[in-house]
Design a protein around this motif. Structure first.
Motif, PDB file in Angstrom:
ATOM      1  N   LEU A 132       0.817  -1.207   0.000  1.00  0.00           N
ATOM      2  CA  LEU A 132       0.000   0.000   0.000  1.00  0.00           C
ATOM      3  C   LEU A 132       0.857   1.264   0.000  1.00  0.00           C
ATOM      4  CD1 LEU A 132      -2.839  -1.024   2.503  1.00  0.00           C
ATOM      5  CD2 LEU A 132      -2.771  -1.250   0.015  1.00  0.00           C
ATOM      6  N   PHE A 133       1.992   1.246   0.721  1.00  0.00           N
ATOM      7  CA  PHE A 133       2.878   2.405   0.719  1.00  0.00           C
ATOM      8  C   PHE A 133       3.495   2.643  -0.671  1.00  0.00           C
ATOM      9  CE2 PHE A 133       3.183   2.157   5.462  1.00  0.00           C
ATOM     10  CZ  PHE A 133       2.893   3.495   5.722  1.00  0.00           C
ATOM     11  N   GLU A 143       4.918  15.152   2.586  1.00  0.00           N
ATOM     12  CA  GLU A 143       6.043  15.040   1.666  1.00  0.00           C
ATOM     13  C   GLU A 143       6.880  13.791   1.912  1.00  0.00           C
ATOM     14  OE1 GLU A 143       8.326  18.587   1.871  1.00  0.00           O
ATOM     15  OE2 GLU A 143       6.766  19.871   1.019  1.00  0.00           O
ATOM     16  N   ASP A 144       6.892  13.307   3.130  1.00  0.00           N
ATOM     17  CA  ASP A 144       7.694  12.108   3.421  1.00  0.00           C
ATOM     18  C   ASP A 144       7.022  10.823   2.963  1.00  0.00           C
ATOM     19  OD1 ASP A 144       5.660  11.861   5.254  1.00  0.00           O
ATOM     20  OD2 ASP A 144       6.902  12.338   6.992  1.00  0.00           O
ATOM     21  N   GLN A 145       5.807  10.917   2.423  1.00  0.00           N
ATOM     22  CA  GLN A 145       5.065   9.769   1.885  1.00  0.00           C
ATOM     23  C   GLN A 145       4.764   8.712   2.950  1.00  0.00           C
ATOM     24  OE1 GLN A 145       7.448   8.346  -1.416  1.00  0.00           O
ATOM     25  NE2 GLN A 145       6.779  10.002  -2.762  1.00  0.00           N
ATOM     26  N   LEU A 146       4.652   9.152   4.188  1.00  0.00           N
ATOM     27  CA  LEU A 146       4.354   8.222   5.276  1.00  0.00           C
ATOM     28  C   LEU A 146       2.901   8.339   5.729  1.00  0.00           C
ATOM     29  CD1 LEU A 146       7.594   8.565   7.446  1.00  0.00           C
ATOM     30  CD2 LEU A 146       7.019   6.796   5.761  1.00  0.00           C
ATOM     31  N   LEU A 147       2.148   9.212   5.082  1.00  0.00           N
ATOM     32  CA  LEU A 147       0.724   9.353   5.369  1.00  0.00           C
ATOM     33  C   LEU A 147      -0.003   9.421   4.028  1.00  0.00           C
ATOM     34  CD1 LEU A 147      -1.231   9.675   7.773  1.00  0.00           C
ATOM     35  CD2 LEU A 147      -1.069  12.149   7.460  1.00  0.00           C
ATOM     36  N   ARG A 148      -0.772   8.367   3.721  1.00  0.00           N
ATOM     37  CA  ARG A 148      -1.376   8.252   2.395  1.00  0.00           C
ATOM     38  C   ARG A 148      -2.869   7.930   2.522  1.00  0.00           C
ATOM     39  NH1 ARG A 148       1.414   4.697  -1.809  1.00  0.00           N
ATOM     40  NH2 ARG A 148       1.338   6.621  -3.049  1.00  0.00           N
ATOM     41  N   LYS A 149      -3.626   8.364   1.506  1.00  0.00           N
ATOM     42  CA  LYS A 149      -5.061   8.088   1.502  1.00  0.00           C
ATOM     43  C   LYS A 149      -5.500   7.639   0.108  1.00  0.00           C
ATOM     44  CE  LYS A 149      -8.071  11.380   0.867  1.00  0.00           C
ATOM     45  NZ  LYS A 149      -8.943  12.564   1.006  1.00  0.00           N
ATOM     46  N   LYS A 150      -6.609   6.916   0.106  1.00  0.00           N
ATOM     47  CA  LYS A 150      -7.228   6.508  -1.153  1.00  0.00           C
ATOM     48  C   LYS A 150      -8.727   6.727  -1.019  1.00  0.00           C
ATOM     49  CE  LYS A 150      -7.967   2.672  -4.363  1.00  0.00           C
ATOM     50  NZ  LYS A 150      -7.683   1.245  -4.683  1.00  0.00           N
ATOM     51  N   VAL A 151      -9.283   7.585  -1.870  1.00  0.00           N
ATOM     52  CA  VAL A 151     -10.709   7.880  -1.807  1.00  0.00           C
ATOM     53  C   VAL A 151     -11.488   6.689  -2.348  1.00  0.00           C
ATOM     54  CG1 VAL A 151     -12.544   9.413  -2.583  1.00  0.00           C
ATOM     55  CG2 VAL A 151     -10.281  10.350  -2.046  1.00  0.00           C
ATOM     56  N   VAL A 152     -12.421   6.193  -1.546  1.00  0.00           N
ATOM     57  CA  VAL A 152     -13.245   5.052  -1.941  1.00  0.00           C
ATOM     58  C   VAL A 152     -14.561   5.531  -2.527  1.00  0.00           C
ATOM     59  CG1 VAL A 152     -14.445   2.991  -1.100  1.00  0.00           C
ATOM     60  CG2 VAL A 152     -12.181   3.597  -0.180  1.00  0.00           C
ATOM     61  N   ASP A 153     -15.153   6.578  -1.922  1.00  0.00           N
ATOM     62  CA  ASP A 153     -16.420   7.120  -2.395  1.00  0.00           C
ATOM     63  C   ASP A 153     -16.421   8.615  -2.075  1.00  0.00           C
ATOM     64  OD1 ASP A 153     -18.984   7.822  -3.037  1.00  0.00           O
ATOM     65  OD2 ASP A 153     -19.924   6.097  -2.057  1.00  0.00           O
ATOM     66  N   SER A 154     -16.414   9.434  -3.117  1.00  0.00           N
ATOM     67  CA  SER A 154     -16.357  10.884  -2.903  1.00  0.00           C
ATOM     68  C   SER A 154     -17.719  11.469  -2.554  1.00  0.00           C
ATOM     69  CB  SER A 154     -15.794  11.576  -4.141  1.00  0.00           C
ATOM     70  OG  SER A 154     -16.622  11.314  -5.257  1.00  0.00           O
ATOM     71  N   ARG A 155     -18.810  10.756  -2.893  1.00  0.00           N
ATOM     72  CA  ARG A 155     -20.179  11.168  -2.595  1.00  0.00           C
ATOM     73  C   ARG A 155     -20.502  12.542  -3.191  1.00  0.00           C
ATOM     74  NH1 ARG A 155     -22.645   8.142   1.643  1.00  0.00           N
ATOM     75  NH2 ARG A 155     -21.829   6.018   1.355  1.00  0.00           N
ATOM     76  N   LEU A 216      -7.081   5.347   4.899  1.00  0.00           N
ATOM     77  CA  LEU A 216      -5.937   6.130   5.358  1.00  0.00           C
ATOM     78  C   LEU A 216      -4.863   5.175   5.876  1.00  0.00           C
ATOM     79  CD1 LEU A 216      -4.505   8.782   6.263  1.00  0.00           C
ATOM     80  CD2 LEU A 216      -5.763   8.561   8.436  1.00  0.00           C
ATOM     81  N   LEU A 217      -3.657   5.295   5.317  1.00  0.00           N
ATOM     82  CA  LEU A 217      -2.523   4.481   5.760  1.00  0.00           C
ATOM     83  C   LEU A 217      -1.540   5.405   6.467  1.00  0.00           C
ATOM     84  CD1 LEU A 217      -1.074   1.726   5.766  1.00  0.00           C
ATOM     85  CD2 LEU A 217      -0.023   2.388   3.579  1.00  0.00           C
TER      86      LEU A 217
END
Length: 462
Positions: A132-133, A143-155, A216-217
């Motif tokens: 996932l990272f 900026e450090d790419q240690l906090l990432r998200k993927k939108v599943v449903d924007s609604r 959210l990772l």
């Protein structure tokens, strides 16, 4: 900071168990067991409670295993109690709040089923965090790419986005890499920027729109770091969240709220401060205590009395606890002038607060304000004559007043003899000066000089 030098009064054990009444580090002062000593450490009570609850939970688990064959032997009420102990313990540590509705806590935290059953995608159920990272379809929040998200449903593509200082309601669940559920809440309310939740949640929510569902990772440095969170989140553990932003609203003004609501919110902030203090995050603890004090007030915008007299007294008691803890945190941060000022604030509300009397006296003694320090320590001694730490500090103060010479000392009176007039009395030191008398040295010097002169005269004549 007042790292709980003295034990906080425990009138309400249900509330006090989480209180880190921080005590000034004076454990080295007391070696004997015969005298009462000022308790040590803000988090001791909270730690003892969590250990007890954990032990009870483990005990219940063992009982449950031993009675698996006979399911009827464990009544519904006993099973509920076991479940309550385990879930509530985790809940308190996660949310920094004392749940007022136990059944409601169980309902939110039972976590047998997913809060998002229709969004059970592979990223949530089986993908490794390393994959996932490195995934290309995830958005980096830092900026450090240690906090990432993927939108599943924007609604709502053009929905509202919360900003710093606003209050939000979020539906969330959180798992470790092995998919163990460690957090779950169908209606989590917090104010962005006040530290009610970890940094990962605050950063992610500010990038979401109302109604949006996202994954959210978070690396451990945005979650619970090197300490983790006992007993469920190990050190350096990354976390995977599934979130939905339900509501966005302006933070309510505490002065417009009923006193009962102020007490509830203030206690959440105070418990949050206790959580950080136990983790030795003293700056964050002090900040949380200050926010709690802003809420714990009986003043109202309408100019009224602010509530019932009993509620006002309750607010005052909680303010005393917050101030004591704030002073302890300030001591740990070496903010001595601020700690003295905070201790005086405590004495304004509670003139007989032994912990603050001792702390103020000790600080004034260190600052050279001997007269004021003596007054504070004498008042503390009158209230708790058997406390050894007060006697020791008085002894130090007397020596400082005498210029550091060991010519007099503080003699602790027996507790039963201490009456209205408590004054340190001085006694001469019993240590006799060692070495040869100066008179003997003078006589010997005169004799030696006389012999030398006589010898020189005789030599000259010869």
């Amino acid at each position: 900071m007042e790292t709980e030098p003295f034990c906080e009064e425990h009138n309400n054990p249900a509330v006090e168990d989480k209180e880190p009444e921080v005590s000034e580090a004076i454990s080295e002062l007391a070696n004997g067991d015969s005298c009462t000593e000022l308790p040590c450490g803000p988090a001791e009570e909270a730690e003892e409670l969590s250990v007890k609850e954990q032990a009870e939970t483990e005990s219940c688990a063992r009982e449950s295993k031993s009675t698996e064959v006979n399911t009827t032997s464990c009544g519904d009420r006993e099973c509920k109690e076991r479940k309550k102990l385990k879930k509530t313990n985790s809940w308190k540590m996660v949310r920094f709040e004392d749940p007022s509705m136990e059944e409601d806590v169980l309902e939110r935290d039972s976590s047998a089923e997913s809060l998002f059953p229709e969004y059970a995608m592979v990223e949530w159920t089986s993908s490794t965090f390393e994959e996932l990272f490195a995934a290309d379809d995830w958005q980096d929040l830092t900026e450090d790419q240690l906090l990432r998200k993927k939108v599943v449903d924007s609604r709502s593509p053009h929905g509202l986005t919360p900003v710093w200082g606003e209050e939000v309601t979020v539906k969330m669940q959180c798992v470790l890499e092995d998919r163990t559920v460690v957090e779950k809440d169908s209606s989590l309310v917090f104010v962005i920027g006040e530290g009610d939740v970890n940094q990962a949640l605050e950063e992610c929510v500010m990038s979401m729109q109302k109604g949006e569902i996202t994954l959210l990772l978070a690396d451990s440095q945005y979650a619970y770091g090197l300490l983790g969170r006992e007993p469920d989140i190990p050190p350096w553990a990354p976390l995977l969240y599934q979130l939905q932003l339900l509501e966005i609203r302006k933070k309510p003004d505490p002065l417009t709220l009923p006193i009962a609501d102020r007490i509830r919110i203030g206690n959440k902030k105070r418990e949050q401060g206790n959580f950080h203090f136990q983790r030795e995050e003293y700056s964050m603890a002090a900040r949380a205590y200050c926010m709690a004090l802003d809420v714990l007030t009986t003043h109202s915008l309408d100019g009224g009395d602010g509530g019932m007299k009993t509620e006002e007294e309750e607010v005052r008691d909680y303010r005393v606890k917050c101030l004591n803890n704030l002073a302890t945190a300030q001591l740990r941060l070496e903010q001595y002038c601020e700690a003295l000022h905070t201790s005086r604030d405590v004495l304004t509300l509670d003139p007989n607060n032994v912990k603050s009397l001792y702390r103020a006296g000790k600080l004034q003694s260190d600052m050279g304000e001997y007269k004021e320090a003596m007054e504070m320590l004498k008042r503390a001694l009158k209230l708790e004559p058997a406390t050894k730490a007060i006697h020791i500090e008085l002894s130090k103060l007397v020596k400082r007043q005498s210029g550091g010479k060991d010519t007099q000392e503080w003699n602790a009176k027996p507790a039963e003899l201490l009456g209205e007039n408590i004054k340190p009395f001085l006694i001469p030191s019993k240590n006799k000066p060692s070495g040869v008398s100066w008179k003997f040295i003078l006589v010997a010097l005169v004799v030696a000089l006389g012999s030398l002169v006589t010898s020189m005269i005789l030599t000259a004549r010869n």
